[in-house]
Enzyme design. Sequence first.
Site, PDB file in Angstrom:
ATOM      1  N   LYS A 239     -18.006  19.173 114.033  1.00 47.68           N
ATOM      2  CA  LYS A 239     -16.810  19.593 113.540  1.00 47.68           C
ATOM      3  C   LYS A 239     -16.025  20.524 114.173  1.00 47.68           C
ATOM      4  O   LYS A 239     -14.735  20.566 114.355  1.00 47.68           O
ATOM      5  CB  LYS A 239     -17.043  20.070 112.093  1.00 47.68           C
ATOM      6  CG  LYS A 239     -17.735  19.077 111.163  1.00 47.68           C
ATOM      7  CD  LYS A 239     -17.092  17.552 111.103  1.00 47.68           C
ATOM      8  CE  LYS A 239     -17.904  16.521 110.252  1.00 47.68           C
ATOM      9  NZ  LYS A 239     -17.144  15.394 110.364  1.00 47.68           N
TER      10      LYS A 239
ATOM     11  N   ARG B 207     -16.119   6.336 109.288  1.00 47.42           N
ATOM     12  CA  ARG B 207     -16.745   4.926 108.577  1.00 47.42           C
ATOM     13  C   ARG B 207     -15.789   4.452 107.614  1.00 47.42           C
ATOM     14  O   ARG B 207     -14.629   5.143 107.328  1.00 47.42           O
ATOM     15  CB  ARG B 207     -17.741   5.584 107.645  1.00 47.42           C
ATOM     16  CG  ARG B 207     -17.393   6.768 106.806  1.00 47.42           C
ATOM     17  CD  ARG B 207     -18.470   7.164 105.625  1.00 47.42           C
ATOM     18  NE  ARG B 207     -17.795   8.098 104.545  1.00 47.42           N
ATOM     19  CZ  ARG B 207     -17.488   9.320 104.680  1.00 47.42           C
ATOM     20  NH1 ARG B 207     -17.867   9.974 105.846  1.00 47.42           N
ATOM     21  NH2 ARG B 207     -16.924   9.983 103.705  1.00 47.42           N
TER      22      ARG B 207
END
Length: 462
Positions: A116, A292
């Site tokens: 991240k 995703r």
Amino acid sequence: MLKKILIANRGEIALRIIRACRELGIETVAVYSEADEQSLHVQLADGAICIGPGPSGESYLRPERIIAAAEIADVDAIHPGYGFLAEDDDFAEQCEECKIKFIGPRSETIALMGNKARARETVKAAGVPTVPGSAGAVEDPAEAVKIAEQIGFPVIIKAVAGGGGRGMRLAHNAVSFQKEFNAASNEALKAFGDGSVYVEKYIEEPRHIEFQILADEHGNVIHLGERDCSVQRRHQKVIEEAPSPFLTPELREKMGKAAVAAAEACNYWNAGTIEFLVDKHRNFYFIEMNTRIQVEHPVTEEVTGIDLIKQQLRIAAGEKLQFKQDDIKIKAHAIEIRVCAEDPARNFAPSPGEITLYYPPGGHGVRVDSHVYGGYHIPPYYDSMISKVVAYGPNREIALDRAYRALSEYLIRGIKTNISFCRAILRDPVFVEQGATTRFIEDFFKRAPKDLFEKPEEPKES
Ligand code: MV4
């Protein structure tokens, strides 16, 4: 086009993928655990292979078992769905090495966006606004305090390997910062095997607004507008809608361009989501990218008319995107309610077991994505979501009324669900008039009728 794919998932998303494959003439192979023998995805796929016992650590989370099944079935590709191995870069890499197409971006892209702190730096370099914060991970607590003081309190400490709200700590001053920094790092080490953390300015009462993007392997990237996912409980989304009631057309355009730039910055392909926080002044900040297909993708499908799973399959087959940005029009309003087998009266504890009676809603403007049926036993091993009710119409008011009507006719007996709780949100004046910030549910608990989520008093003996 792909000829045959394996679906490395279960539940409603496995069915959703089977349906898209049927329409494209792609053969499907399901994998299932011993607890899922009676599941619809096993019955509806063209073939099915058992990959182990019920607990997901012994079945759906085992890359080697899934790849073995893919080799036995001789598939061209694997669709990972969401959850389980969908954002596991090692799994994607193993697929690549075995010459099985992973239906998603490159493994290096998954790894980059899974870190991240690196994700933040990458999109920032491409001119995408990020939350003011540390440049990458910070190791040294003394240096971290200095950075926090420069940013200004309150700050939030996040795990580099985290995401989705796991392992986050808030600090209001330099004294509490030391403690929270160590706690965040220790938690991250335990949860992810990586104790690195980074620091960001804490944005108060933000809205969580994410942009859907589609990108092909030839460098074309478009966005399909946003979803407002601000209604969350303990970092679990409950209700999502599109378009966001908070965005203006100008802001939507700016954020859409930033989302496309973020995807371009990592040479992305596949469907993907760029998550932003939007503060009360309508400043927006990139926080994370999801590599995703997401649970809430139907909301975007109903407002754009585009089948996102088919798009993923076409992209994986090497096709070019069929749409340019100007072809994308937001033609409706849609809202999704995640129906879960859980008991609001017991702090939303999971409520697995047999569904003794099942009657799902339907009618104009209502779509239900679900894998359950009357007589189905909900296994205790997996996520408690049993269905997604998506209501849509020409505007927000009609979509909300349809959603309320749909939940009112949904009959599920034998287990507890959150349906009444969600109906109450749909009729809450704050939600109806202003939409939600991420504090919404917390505040809603304080004003909502107590019988929605507290155990009824035992009847007194007289
Ligand atoms: C934040 C934040 C405030 N400031 N980052 C939680 C989930 C993860 N994706 C990011 N999260 C947050 N990050 C900064 N700099 C507040 C949250 C947050 C939140 C975000 C979206 C939806 C619900 C939330 C609930 C609590 C905190």
